[in-house]
Design an enzyme around this catalytic site. Structure first.
Site, mmCIF file in Angstrom:
data_model
loop_
_atom_site.group_PDB
_atom_site.id
_atom_site.type_symbol
_atom_site.label_atom_id
_atom_site.label_comp_id
_atom_site.label_asym_id
_atom_site.label_seq_id
_atom_site.Cartn_x
_atom_site.Cartn_y
_atom_site.Cartn_z
ATOM 1 N N GLU A 197 -1.489 -6.857 7.761
ATOM 2 C CA GLU A 197 -0.209 -6.815 8.254
ATOM 3 C C GLU A 197 0.232 -7.538 9.493
ATOM 4 O O GLU A 197 -0.755 -8.343 10.153
ATOM 5 C CB GLU A 197 0.306 -5.419 8.400
ATOM 6 N N ILE A 232 -0.695 7.424 7.228
ATOM 7 C CA ILE A 232 -0.262 8.509 8.152
ATOM 8 C C ILE A 232 0.769 7.834 9.112
ATOM 9 O O ILE A 232 1.626 8.787 9.605
ATOM 10 C CB ILE A 232 -1.519 8.878 8.815
ATOM 11 N N HIS A 245 0.866 -1.203 -0.085
ATOM 12 C CA HIS A 245 -0.056 -0.108 0.025
ATOM 13 C C HIS A 245 0.736 1.255 -0.085
ATOM 14 O O HIS A 245 2.073 1.300 0.343
ATOM 15 C CB HIS A 245 -0.904 0.041 1.334
ATOM 16 N N GLY A 246 0.369 2.362 -0.539
ATOM 17 C CA GLY A 246 0.870 3.804 -0.329
ATOM 18 C C GLY A 246 1.492 4.066 1.090
ATOM 19 O O GLY A 246 0.416 3.506 1.994
ATOM 20 N N ASN A 255 2.973 5.409 8.967
ATOM 21 C CA ASN A 255 4.294 5.455 8.192
ATOM 22 C C ASN A 255 4.949 6.653 8.337
ATOM 23 O O ASN A 255 6.148 6.685 8.805
ATOM 24 C CB ASN A 255 4.248 4.796 6.765
#
Length: 234
Positions: free
Chosen positions: A93, A19, A15-16, A21
């Site tokens: 995850e 927040i 995924h992109g 990350n």
């Protein structure tokens, strides 16, 4: 003359940027949205895949919004909104247990450096466990009510993350690939590392050193024995 068979394409996409990350939190199963940069990374991934001539027959995605939103953006860019998507907790995850939502230094102050960092180094080491009544525990979240409670983690090592995804990989994803279907799997760094481990026959120590960047399509071309013949990022 034997007919030359085209390789089967498989794309793994982290995924992109989310927040958390961006702010350097342990995220795990925390359901955190994409950052503005993460939205742009998802757009870029869709354009790269489209420009490279990729198309897909089906998509797989975790239950978490940052992966789901990344997939939705990619599908929109590629004109593939009609594709069936299999969403499953097995692609979530790795669960970071009591570390979820914390920044590393705060976690180290609370749990100590070894309890915090050992799970980042050792394949078989789990973070500190959540208490079962913690609201962060999946057993307390309605979206997982249909899942056997004994299968929902309070924290996971990479070994346990591999064991969680293995039934999906062996019983659902691999049969689709064997049929020649072109699949896009949108998930998370540690989960994708366990798929890479199975695809490439890597050891636990090797995948602990592996890094998968947000929003960069990792492409495999597989022969009809499902052996990777080519691996590259777009």
């Amino acid at each position: 003359m034997n007919e030359i068979q085209e390789p089967i394409r498989l794309v793994l996409l982290r995924h992109g940027q989310s927040i958390w990350n961006q702010d350097r939190h342990f995220t795990g199963w925390g359901d955190i949205v994409l950052s503005p940069q993460g939205e742009q990374e998802a757009l870029r991934a869709g354009h790269l895949l489209k420009q490279a001539g990729f198309t897909f027959d089906a998509c797989f995605c975790s239950e978490l919004q940052r992966a789901s939103d990344t997939l939705a953006i990619v599908q929109s860019v590629m004109g593939l909104n009609h594709l069936s998507t299999y969403r499953t907790w097995r692609l979530n995850e790795r669960h970071y247990g009591a570390l979820e939502g914390m920044r590393p230094w705060a976690a180290i102050r609370k749990f100590g450096i070894w309890s915090t960092m050992k799970s980042q180094i050792r394949f078989d080491a789990a973070p500190p466990l959540l208490m079962p009544d913690d609201p962060r525990a999946p057993v307390n979240q309605p979206r997982y009510a249909a899942v056997d409670r004994t299968q929902l983690p309070l924290a996971e090592s990479m070994q346990q993350t591999l064991e969680r995804v293995r039934p999906l990989w062996q019983e659902t994803i691999l049969p689709e690939i064997r049929q020649g279907k072109r699949l896009l799997i949108v998930s998370h760094q540690n989960l994708l590392k366990t798929l890479v481990m199975q695809l490439e026959g890597l050891t636990g120590a090797q995948i602990m050193r592996l890094s998968i960047t947000t929003g960069h399509p990792l492409c495999y071309e597989l022969d009809h024995s499902l052996v990777p013949v080519k691996r590259y990022y777009l």
